[in-house]
Design a protein around this motif. Structure first.
Motif, short mmCIF file in Angstrom:
data_model
loop_
_atom_site.label_atom_id
_atom_site.label_comp_id
_atom_site.label_asym_id
_atom_site.label_seq_id
_atom_site.Cartn_x
_atom_site.Cartn_y
_atom_site.Cartn_z
N ILE A 1 0.85 -1.20 0.00
CA ILE A 1 0.00 0.00 0.00
C ILE A 1 0.88 1.25 0.00
CG2 ILE A 1 -1.59 1.38 1.43
CD1 ILE A 1 -2.98 -1.21 2.15
N GLU A 2 0.52 2.21 -0.87
CA GLU A 2 1.27 3.45 -0.96
C GLU A 2 0.68 4.47 0.01
OE1 GLU A 2 2.67 6.74 -4.33
OE2 GLU A 2 1.36 5.06 -4.88
N VAL A 3 1.54 5.13 0.77
CA VAL A 3 1.12 6.10 1.78
C VAL A 3 1.49 7.51 1.34
CG1 VAL A 3 1.69 6.97 4.10
CG2 VAL A 3 1.11 4.57 3.77
N GLY A 4 0.59 8.47 1.60
CA GLY A 4 0.85 9.87 1.31
C GLY A 4 1.19 10.63 2.58
N GLN A 5 0.18 11.32 3.14
CA GLN A 5 0.39 12.14 4.32
C GLN A 5 0.72 11.29 5.55
OE1 GLN A 5 -3.11 14.20 5.73
NE2 GLN A 5 -1.94 15.83 6.72
N VAL A 6 1.68 11.76 6.33
CA VAL A 6 2.10 11.10 7.57
C VAL A 6 2.02 12.12 8.70
CG1 VAL A 6 4.00 9.97 8.78
CG2 VAL A 6 3.61 9.49 6.35
N VAL A 7 1.29 11.80 9.77
CA VAL A 7 1.08 12.72 10.89
C VAL A 7 1.59 12.08 12.17
CG1 VAL A 7 -0.62 14.02 12.24
CG2 VAL A 7 -0.94 13.73 9.77
N TYR A 8 2.45 12.80 12.89
CA TYR A 8 3.03 12.30 14.14
C TYR A 8 1.98 12.25 15.25
CZ TYR A 8 5.88 12.27 18.41
OH TYR A 8 6.41 11.96 19.63
N HIS A 9 2.05 11.20 16.06
CA HIS A 9 1.12 11.02 17.17
C HIS A 9 1.83 11.13 18.52
CE1 HIS A 9 -1.04 8.51 20.17
NE2 HIS A 9 -2.13 8.94 19.59
N SER A 10 2.77 10.22 18.81
CA SER A 10 3.49 10.21 20.07
C SER A 10 4.60 9.18 19.99
CB SER A 10 2.55 9.89 21.25
OG SER A 10 1.95 8.62 21.06
N SER A 11 5.41 9.07 21.04
CA SER A 11 6.47 8.07 21.05
C SER A 11 6.49 7.35 22.39
CB SER A 11 7.83 8.73 20.79
OG SER A 11 8.14 9.67 21.80
N GLN A 12 7.12 6.18 22.41
CA GLN A 12 7.14 5.34 23.61
C GLN A 12 8.44 4.55 23.70
OE1 GLN A 12 4.47 1.94 23.57
NE2 GLN A 12 4.43 1.82 25.80
N PRO A 13 9.15 4.64 24.83
CA PRO A 13 10.28 3.73 25.04
C PRO A 13 9.76 2.30 25.12
CG PRO A 13 10.22 5.50 26.70
CD PRO A 13 8.93 5.53 25.99
N TRP A 14 10.52 1.37 24.54
CA TRP A 14 10.06 -0.03 24.50
C TRP A 14 11.23 -0.94 24.86
CZ3 TRP A 14 5.39 -1.75 24.84
CH2 TRP A 14 5.06 -3.06 24.47
N PRO A 15 11.45 -1.16 26.16
CA PRO A 15 12.61 -1.94 26.60
C PRO A 15 12.35 -3.44 26.72
CG PRO A 15 11.53 -0.97 28.49
CD PRO A 15 10.72 -0.56 27.29
N VAL A 16 11.27 -3.93 26.13
CA VAL A 16 10.91 -5.34 26.28
C VAL A 16 11.13 -6.13 25.00
CG1 VAL A 16 9.28 -5.03 28.17
CG2 VAL A 16 8.48 -4.71 25.84
N GLY A 17 11.97 -5.58 24.12
CA GLY A 17 12.35 -6.34 22.94
C GLY A 17 13.47 -7.31 23.26
N PRO A 18 14.09 -7.91 22.26
CA PRO A 18 15.19 -8.86 22.50
C PRO A 18 16.38 -8.16 23.13
CG PRO A 18 15.01 -8.33 20.16
CD PRO A 18 13.80 -7.74 20.82
N SER A 19 17.22 -8.91 23.87
CA SER A 19 18.35 -8.31 24.57
C SER A 19 19.38 -7.74 23.61
CB SER A 19 19.01 -9.36 25.47
OG SER A 19 19.47 -10.47 24.71
N SER A 20 19.40 -8.19 22.35
CA SER A 20 20.33 -7.63 21.38
C SER A 20 19.95 -6.21 20.99
CB SER A 20 20.39 -8.51 20.12
OG SER A 20 19.09 -8.59 19.52
#
Length: 431
Positions: free
Chosen positions: A298-317
């Motif tokens: 799918i091709e995307v046009g307009q992109v609008v920022y919402h918010s951000s979140q730290p995510w420390p629960v991914g893999p240890s690498s």
């Protein structure tokens, strides 16, 4: 001109222009299962709101100097801070359980300097300036303050686990604590943020033991907030790693359908937003468009920022991911799923997504997970997976559900379901 959408505990969200500072007030919308105007999980760390000046008695250099004296046995320092230490084992923080209002709730297993020293005395882990990592500080009032440290005790063995277990402490997966946290309780959310920051920092130390320039051994500096190569001919400084990830809710032209996807690792019936890692040399917006195209065609046009979140629960690498959330507006509708990346992707109506938000009993899942932590701290190990936490009303199987309020995907989807997204988009188009 740069715009920031900030989520606070107030009744309104503000869209702020950093050049002229006009404020667009967006009315609060209620949902049955979430309050998306509160801070994200792992954000809002209460002991890391600012960096102390080097001259402050609780700054990293000052705290490290006091730590060295304590390690040497000088326990009569004037104005010595209260040190609290949080052990981690295999990326899991030490936790305990308390009951309030007849419902279990977890808390971090902070140990005093003396208690931690006693617990580690006969173990393979030494309590030293090379193993303790500065996490932050906080005031206790009346001029007193607390300095918080983290330590990895993975090599201490099972003896330490049993000894701490006798005190009704246990090492718990951060993801379990994430689900078990009452997101309406600011204190609990603050503890989760501390645990997330500590895990990220300690995992980074684990995966950055050697210099990437010369191969020399890295040593801790700045009370563990940085590392430096021990090779005198190199001495390169190394900073904690953050891996940026774009996560986007793709919306159709009529703004009445959203694109949700499934990965093979998801629990049954769970759908979420598209997401992917940024690549070198691209902007956030470019990453949103590229990932959407690669995964769904799918091709995307307009992109609008919402918010951000730290995510420390991914893999240890990848010890700390930063999820950067966007609304993305589709220019095409035909889906061509990359089966190597996704199991499926479909357009869903606003009404269907709203039902998914209602049927998934997030509060029940939180209480169930908190009960698990309570049982674990009492020595009752339960092997049940987190997917079982999401039970639906009357035993019915909902067609789908989305991640809980601990995930930025929930906040993105909730905002769209309740109309916040359309006001943001129109605000941008009128600038």
């Amino acid at each position: 001109m740069i715009f920031l959408l900030s989520f606070t505990n107030s009744a309104a969200t503000h869209l702020v222009s950093l050049s002229k500072f006009p404020i667009l007030r967006i009315p609060q919308f209620s949902t049955m299962s979430t309050n998306f105007f509160k801070s994200h999980a792992f954000a809002g760390n209460p002991i890391k709101l600012r960096t102390p000046k080097p001259t402050d008695p609780f700054s990293p250099p000052s705290a490290l100097k006091t730590l060295k004296n304590l390690l040497l046995g000088n326990t009569h320092e004037p104005h010595s801070p209260n040190f609290k230490i949080l052990p981690f084992r295999k990326g899991r923080p030490l936790a305990g359980s308390v009951r309030g209002s007849n419902e279990p709730n977890w808390h971090l297993g902070w140990l005093s300097f003396g208690d931690c020293k006693a617990f580690l005395e006969n173990s393979e882990v030494n309590l030293s300036e090379d193993t303790l990592v500065y996490l932050g500080s906080d005031s206790e009032g009346d001029g007193a303050y607390v300095v918080y440290w983290g330590i990895d005790v993975t090599e201490a063995g099972n003896g330490l686990v049993k000894e701490l277990g006798s005190k009704q402490f246990c090492f718990v997966e951060l993801r379990t604590l994430m689900v078990a946290t009452d997101w309406e309780n600011a204190s609990s959310m603050g503890q989760l943020a501390i645990a997330g920051h500590a895990r990220s920092l300690l995992e980074w130390h684990t995966v950055s033991r050697f210099c990437g320039f010369c191969g020399g051994k890295n040593i801790l500096i700045d009370a563990g907030r940085r590392k430096q190569c021990s090779n005198e001919l190199c001495k390169k400084k190394i900073y904690p790693r953050v891996d940026p990830v774009v996560i986007m809710l793709v919306i159709d032209k009529e703004n009445d359908r959203a694109l949700l996807s499934r990965q093979s690792r998801f629990v049954p019936r769970m759908w979420s937003c598209l997401a992917g890692f940024m690549e070198p040399g691209e902007s956030l917006e470019e990453a949103v468009r590229r990932e959407t195209w690669e995964e769904t065609g799918i091709e995307v046009g307009q992109v609008v920022y919402h918010s951000s979140q730290p995510w420390p629960v991914g893999p240890s690498s990848m010890p700390c991911q930063l999820m950067v959330g966007f609304f993305a507006y589709a220019k095409s509708l035909d889906i061509n799923v990359d089966k190597e990346k996704l199991e499926d992707a479909k357009w869903h109506s606003r009404e269907d997504v709203k039902k998914a938000l209602t049927i998934a009993e997030y509060k029940k899942a939180q209480r169930t997970a908190a009960g698990k932590v309570d049982q674990m701290c009492k020595g009752v190990e339960r092997g049940q997976g987190l997917s079982s936490d999401f039970n639906v009303e009357s035993g019915e199987l909902a067609p789908m559900f989305i991640p809980g309020p601990f995930a930025i995907a929930n906040h993105l989807i909730s905002s769209w379901v309740n109309g916040v997204e359309s006001q943001l988009a129109s605000s941008f188009s009128n600038l």
